[in-house]
Structures are given as structure tokens and as C-alpha cells.
Design a protein around this motif. Structure first.
Motif, PDB file in Angstrom:
ATOM      1  N   ASP A  68       0.837  -1.198   0.000  1.00  0.00           N
ATOM      2  CA  ASP A  68       0.000   0.000   0.000  1.00  0.00           C
ATOM      3  C   ASP A  68       0.876   1.253   0.000  1.00  0.00           C
ATOM      4  O   ASP A  68       1.930   1.270  -0.632  1.00  0.00           O
ATOM      5  N   HIS A 101      -3.575   6.149   3.826  1.00  0.00           N
ATOM      6  CA  HIS A 101      -4.346   5.003   3.345  1.00  0.00           C
ATOM      7  C   HIS A 101      -3.789   3.690   3.873  1.00  0.00           C
ATOM      8  O   HIS A 101      -4.531   2.826   4.365  1.00  0.00           O
ATOM      9  N   GLN A 104      -4.572   3.131   7.537  1.00  0.00           N
ATOM     10  CA  GLN A 104      -5.983   2.776   7.719  1.00  0.00           C
ATOM     11  C   GLN A 104      -6.206   1.295   7.421  1.00  0.00           C
ATOM     12  O   GLN A 104      -6.905   0.595   8.167  1.00  0.00           O
ATOM     13  N   PRO A 148      -6.842   9.652  -3.606  1.00  0.00           N
ATOM     14  CA  PRO A 148      -6.170   8.357  -3.434  1.00  0.00           C
ATOM     15  C   PRO A 148      -4.690   8.438  -3.777  1.00  0.00           C
ATOM     16  O   PRO A 148      -4.284   9.202  -4.664  1.00  0.00           O
ATOM     17  N   SER A 355     -11.354  -0.680  -0.181  1.00  0.00           N
ATOM     18  CA  SER A 355     -10.028  -0.756   0.445  1.00  0.00           C
ATOM     19  C   SER A 355     -10.121  -1.190   1.893  1.00  0.00           C
ATOM     20  O   SER A 355      -9.179  -1.794   2.429  1.00  0.00           O
TER      21      SER A 355
END
Length: 622
Positions: A68, A101, A104, A148, A355
Motif C-alpha cells: 500500500d 491510506h 488505515q 487516493p 479498500s
């Protein structure tokens, strides 16, 4: 209130006594109570309390590689659980998450369900993290922290993802990989497989790993043009998800051996005024991309996504004399996650997207790997065994089936497109109970051959009152070729037979010689599982179920003292690849009963003469 010639909607503030009186009035057709917000969301806004320091992980705790935007290893709730981190030339010069991201996603992998942690006020990490940074903040975005993250411009996604997967597999022995990423512009509409998806399939087979992939998001789905009652709108959202080809899954979620995950809503109680939720609780989220997966033709298509989990919800809001609009960031509709710390010290928030449904399944896959390693095989299980156990421990809740217009559990293709095989039950993956037990088998079968498993049916499963069922899950990893339209060089199938001996099954099989379609078995002997066998043959994970509301009538053959079911697993060659002609696979069979007094576990343990999650004997036929 709202009024039409035939309908009057009114909001009434009343106590229970007055509410019961209203229900008795002839002209009152329906009374809806206000939706109840899950406790996890109310805890988000409570005063910040000192966070617990996570206990140190053990060396044998399960591990997942998160590919990621990196992870913040110093996050108060992740300290010690990020065991390795590496930047794969993203250009940011650090493996630490600069976007948010990856952190998370990682929080959900470590804890499994942040919402439950908030609700129970208990933080118990279970899964270690290897962080592979392949994404970075978009330098061309006016809001790089909100939009994103993206791949570096000078590297192809399949190349950098492969590098990360191979590194963590070689250095840490990682078997589970979470990919909450994809290309939303590459929407699959049939035809050849995506090169990125093919690469993931090749890696999954070569390295014997489980790659969990987000189905993808549709950021701006059309708003259905219907009368804006809640029920009518939510039904229109469902039909649009099925009919609109722009809603289909995107690259690389079509990977045949990878596990694809869609999103469902946890909450249907928006915080936004004058708005209502796009879908009910435990229903497919309006942004979640849907299947089918790789498709040769209408009769040859793969089940995608295989699973769903919580990933948030949208709301629709109509202001006075204005056009309806999506509310995509409602605080009461997002999925609770860990986040980068804010200025006020908050480290928990909400986010929306597939996601965040994806890491729920990665967490479950890690638990499944540990369970199979420690309680069944004593060594590392195959990736097929992990996928099969996930499939056997998945189910579709009654509320979801009702909204999908399938209360009889017929499991039509439309339901498979939206939710696949359903939600994984983590508490069933970790251990068997007296009334809910799973059997596991691993083996290899030659092309155009089949295996037969004899399966005794527990007496208590048949005699006790209440709902009960059988789930059969088959996972395999065939060679793939994007140059061939069929893509899968082999397909497999599974059938459950009643009232037949192995000799009778062999005699039936003996009438089939050479290649071609699998043999026809006597229809009277075929247990009516759903979905049916034929549509699933192009899926490398196949889950079939049968549910009874009362004791089933299963025949007893010969001198047996109880019914015996025979599970038949077959392999069919589609085209030659020059590779080994034997196909490895795993089979998981789950017996369950709703009554906790039923002793399925004990009976199976005595009859199979091994552990409750156990390997069972096979008989191979030519």
C-alpha cells in the motif's frame, strides 16, 4: 411531513404507550422506529482517553504483508506490530506512510474489526504487519492527502507489486498479501484477462500464497431517478448495481486465483440532515464494484467478489428544490479505522471504500492460516486450504438475502455478483464448537480423474430439532494463460451424493472414457446444493450449501448404522500447458446446527478418528 393523494408520511415523537395505540389505528399502514446507530460510531466523538499500549507480538503470531502507501509504525495502536517496512522506490524517500491510506488498511488487518474494538473498549491485536510501500501521494493533486495515493509514474504496477510480494515472501515467509489498490479506469467488461491480474495469479500459484484484492470503487455512481421514498431508492440502487456495466470490478480484481472482496454497509443511520442511507445495513455498498469475474461467455464465468465485508455506505440528500446528491463522507456511515494522528490527538476515524473491506478478509485469512498450521497439519497449510476454510466459514445473513430478493437461499447468479459467498465468520475460522465443525482435506488429482470422500453424517445432526446445514468449499490453483480465451487450463467441480456406495459411484464413472464433460450422476442421488455445480466450474473457489429447517431424510445403505454422504471432486482438462498434469486442491466441509446442545464435534471426532478440523480419507477413481 410528506403528503401525496394516497400516502401521508409523518414524524411522531411519542412514548411506547402512544406508539402501541398508533399501531392499532386502521389508517396507519406502517410505523418505522428511528434507526439505532451502532455504539462504535458514538464512541468516535467521546473525549479522548489514554490509549492502551499494545502487547508485544509473538514470533508465531500470524503475519500479513500490506502492499500500500506504507504504514505509520509509531501509531499508538500499532507499536510493535509492524515488523518490517520497505519503500519500493516510490520517490518519497521513506517507508513511513505520508498519505494515511496504508495505515488505515493496516489497522484493520491487525485488529480485524476496529468497530468492535471501539464498541467493547478492548484493543487486542492479533496479526503482525509487513509494510510494502508502493504508493505515494499524488503530486498532481490539489488535495494530495484527500485524493487516493498513486503508483510512481516510472514503474508499472504489476512490476512493483511483484517485487514487494517476492521480497516479503522470501524474507518473512509471508503467505497472506493485502492489496487494497487497483486501477479504477480499467473496468472489466468481458474478454481477455488483464496482464496485472494474470501476474497475480501466476504468483499465487508459484509461491502458494493468498492474495486478497479489493473489488474497486465507483466514486460517482449515477443517482437513480426514482421517487425518493427510502425503500424505492434502495431497491433502485440494487438494480443499478446489477445492470450497469460501469459498475463491474476493475483491474486486478479479476485475478482468478486471488480472493476478491466487495463492500457492504455496517450502518444505515446517516448523521447528515435530510438524508437517508443508500442501502440497508449488511447490504452491498452503492460504490462497491460487482461481478461476475473473468468471463468467457454467459455460461462460463467466475464468481467475483468471493467475499464481502464492511466498507461503509453512502447517503443521498435532497435539499429544498435542489437535485439529489451523494454524501460520501458521512461520519456515521463510514467504516471505523485507525488513522494518522490529527492535531487534536485523535487516531481513530472513519473511511469508505472496498479498500477497507479487503483487510477484514486478510485478517481472517491470517487466522485461518494459523488455525490450519497449529490445529490441523502441523506444518504450513496450502493456500488452497486457507481459501477453502474461508469459504466454508462464510455465510449470507438473512437480512442480506431478503434485500437481495432471495429469502429461499436459491443463490441466483445476481446474488453471486453482488456478495459472492457472503461474510466470513472469523469466530468459526479459529475453532470448532460442539454444534459447528469443519473437516479439511488436501490432495492432488490427475486431469480427467476424480476423488471420492466418504463422510458419515452425525446422528445428532439428523435427530435434533432446528435449522441445520452443510457447506462444501473447494479451492484449487490451475495454470493460467491469458493467451488462451479459456484462461484456466483446468477446471474442477464438487458434488455430494446420498444413497450410493463407492462401488456404485465407480461403476457410474466407468462408463465415461477419455476427455469431455464430467459424467452424469443419478439425479436421485445428488444432494441439492446451492448454487448448482455447473455455473461454479470456472471459479477457483467454489462454495455450495444446503440448509434444512427440519431433519433431512437421508437414506441408509446396506449394513450402515447411519447415512453416509460421498463428496465427489473432479478435475477436467481444458487445454495443455506442458506442466504437471496433477492438480492440487483443498476441500473443506462444514456441518452446523443452530442448537448449541447438538454434539456434532464429538461425533465427527469419533467417526473420523482425528481432530474436529481434520483431514478425511479419500478414494481415487479413474
Amino acid at each position: 411531513d410528506t403528503q401525496t393523494p394516497t400516502l401521508l408520511l409523518a414524524r411522531v415523537f411519542a412514548n411506547r404507550s402512544l406508539g402501541e395505540v398508533l399501531l392499532k389505528l386502521d389508517f396507519v399502514a406502517r410505523v418505522d422506529l428511528p434507526p439505532k446507530l451502532p455504539a462504535a460510531y458514538t464512541n468516535l466523538f467521546e473525549p479522548i482517553e489514554p490509549l492502551p499500549v499494545p502487547h508485544e507480538p509473538r514470533e508465531d503470531d500470524p503475519i500479513v504483508a500490506v502492499i500500500d502507501s506504507g504504514v505509520l509504525p509509531g501509531h499508538p495502536l500499532l507499536q510493535g506490530w509492524v515488523v518490517d517496512e520497505r519503500d519500493f522506490n516510490t520517490g518519497e524517500g521513506t517507508p513511513v506512510d505520508q498519505h494515511g491510506h496504508g495505515t488505515q488498511v493496516a489497522g484493520l488487518v491487525v485488529y480485524g474489526d476496529v468497530a468492535s474494538c471501539l464498541q467493547e473498549r478492548r484493543w487486542h491485536p492479533k496479526v503482525r504487519i509487513c509494510s510494502g510501500k508502493v504508493l505515494h501521494r499524488d503530486p498532481n493533486s490539489p488535495n494530495p492527502n484527500l485524493d487516493p495515493p498513486v503508483f510512481p509514474e516510472n514503474r508499472r504496477p504489476e512490476a512493483v507489486v511483484e517485487e514487494a510480494i517476492r521480497y516479503f515472501h522470501d524474507e518473512w515467509g509471508c503467505r497472506i498479501f493485502n492489496l487494497s489498490l487497483g486501477n479504477a479506469f480499467d473496468v472489466y467488461r468481458g474478454g481477455r484477462q488483464f496482464p496485472w491480474a494474470e501476474k497475480l495469479d501466476q504468483l499465487a500459484k508459484e509461491l502458494d500464497i493468498v492474495i486478497v484484492i479489493a473489488a474497486g470503487n465507483r466514486g460517482e455512481p449515477p443517482i437513480p431517478n426514482v421517487g425518493y421514498t427510502r425503500d424505492a431508492f434502495q431497491e433502485a440502487v440494487r438494480e443499478q448495481m446489477l445492470d450497469d456495466t460501469e459498475q463491474r470490478i476493475c483491474n486486478p480484481a479479476t485475478a482468478a486465483i486471488g480472493v476478491t472482496v466487495g463492500a457492504i454497509a455496517r450502518s444505515a443511520s446517516p448523521r447528515t440532515r435530510d438524508a437517508f442511507a443508500a442501502v440497508p445495513e449488511k447490504s452491498p455498498a452503492p460504490f462497491s464494484r460487482v461481478g461476475p469475474g473473468y468471463q468467457i461467455k454467459d455460461t462460463q464465468r467466475a464468481v467475483k467478489p468471493e467475499f464481502v465485508s464492511y466498507g461503509g455506505n453512502y447517503a443521498v440528500q435532497t435539499l429544498a428544490r435542489g437535485q439529489p446528491r451523494w454524501v460520501r463522507n458521512d461520519l456515521h456511515l463510514g467504516e471505523p479505522i485507525l488513522r494518522l494522528p490529527t492535531d487534536d490527538g485523535r487516531v481513530v476515524g472513519v473511511a469508505t471504500g472496498t479498500s477497507f473491506s479487503c483487510p477484514h478478509i486478510s485478517h481472517s485469512a491470517a487466522i485461518a492460516e494459523r488455525t490450519l498450521r497449529d490445529d490441523v497439519f502441523g506444518v504450513d497449510p496450502s493456500a488452497n486450504a486457507i481459501r477453502a476454510l474461508l469459504g466454508a466459514c462464510a455465510e449470507i445473513p438473512d437480512s442480506m438475502a431478503e434485500w437481495l430478493q432471495d429469502p429461499q437461499n436459491r443463490e441466483p447468479w445476481e446474488k453471486l455478483w453482488l456478495v459472492g459467498y457472503g461474510i466470513c465468520l472469523e469466530h468459526r475460522i479459529g475453532f470448532s464448537t460442539d454444534n459447528d465443525t469443519c473437516l479439511i482435506a488436501e490432495d492432488e488429482v490427475a486431469e480427467d480423474r476424480w476423488h471420492v470422500y466418504a463422510l458419515p453424517v452425525p446422528h445428532s445432526f439428523l435427530s435434533s430439532r432446528g435449522k441445520r446445514g452443510i457447506t462444501v468449499a473447494l479451492a484449487y490453483d490451475p495454470p493460467v494463460r491469458a493467451s488462451r480465451r479459456e484462461y484456466l487450463s483446468r477446471t474442477m467441480w464438487v458434488e455430494v451424493l446420498k444413497g450410493m456406495t463407492i462401488e456404485e459411484i465407480e461403476e457410474c464413472r466407468g462408463r465415461h472414457v477419455g476427455e469431455g464433460d464430467a459424467p452424469k450422476l443419478p439425479q436421485r442421488a445428488v444432494l441439492d446444493l446451492r448454487p448448482t455445480k455447473e455455473p461454479l466450474q470456472w471459479s477457483t473457489l467454489q462454495v455450495r450449501r444446503r440448509i434444512w429447517s427440519r431433519s433431512p431424510r437421508l437414506p441408509i445403505i446396506g449394513e450402515q448404522d447411519a447415512p453416509v454422504l460421498h463428496v465427489v471432486v473432479g478435475c477436467q482438462r481444458r487445454f495443455s500447458t506442458g506442466e504437471d498434469s496433477r492438480q492440487r486442491y483443498a476441500l473443506a466441509i462444514r456441518f452446523w446446527h443452530e442448537s448449541e446442545r447438538v454434539r456434532i464435534y464429538q461425533e465427527l471426532r469419533e467417526r473420523v478418528r482425528t481432530r474436529a478440523i481434520a483431514r478425511v480419507r479419500i478414494h481415487e477413481s479413474t
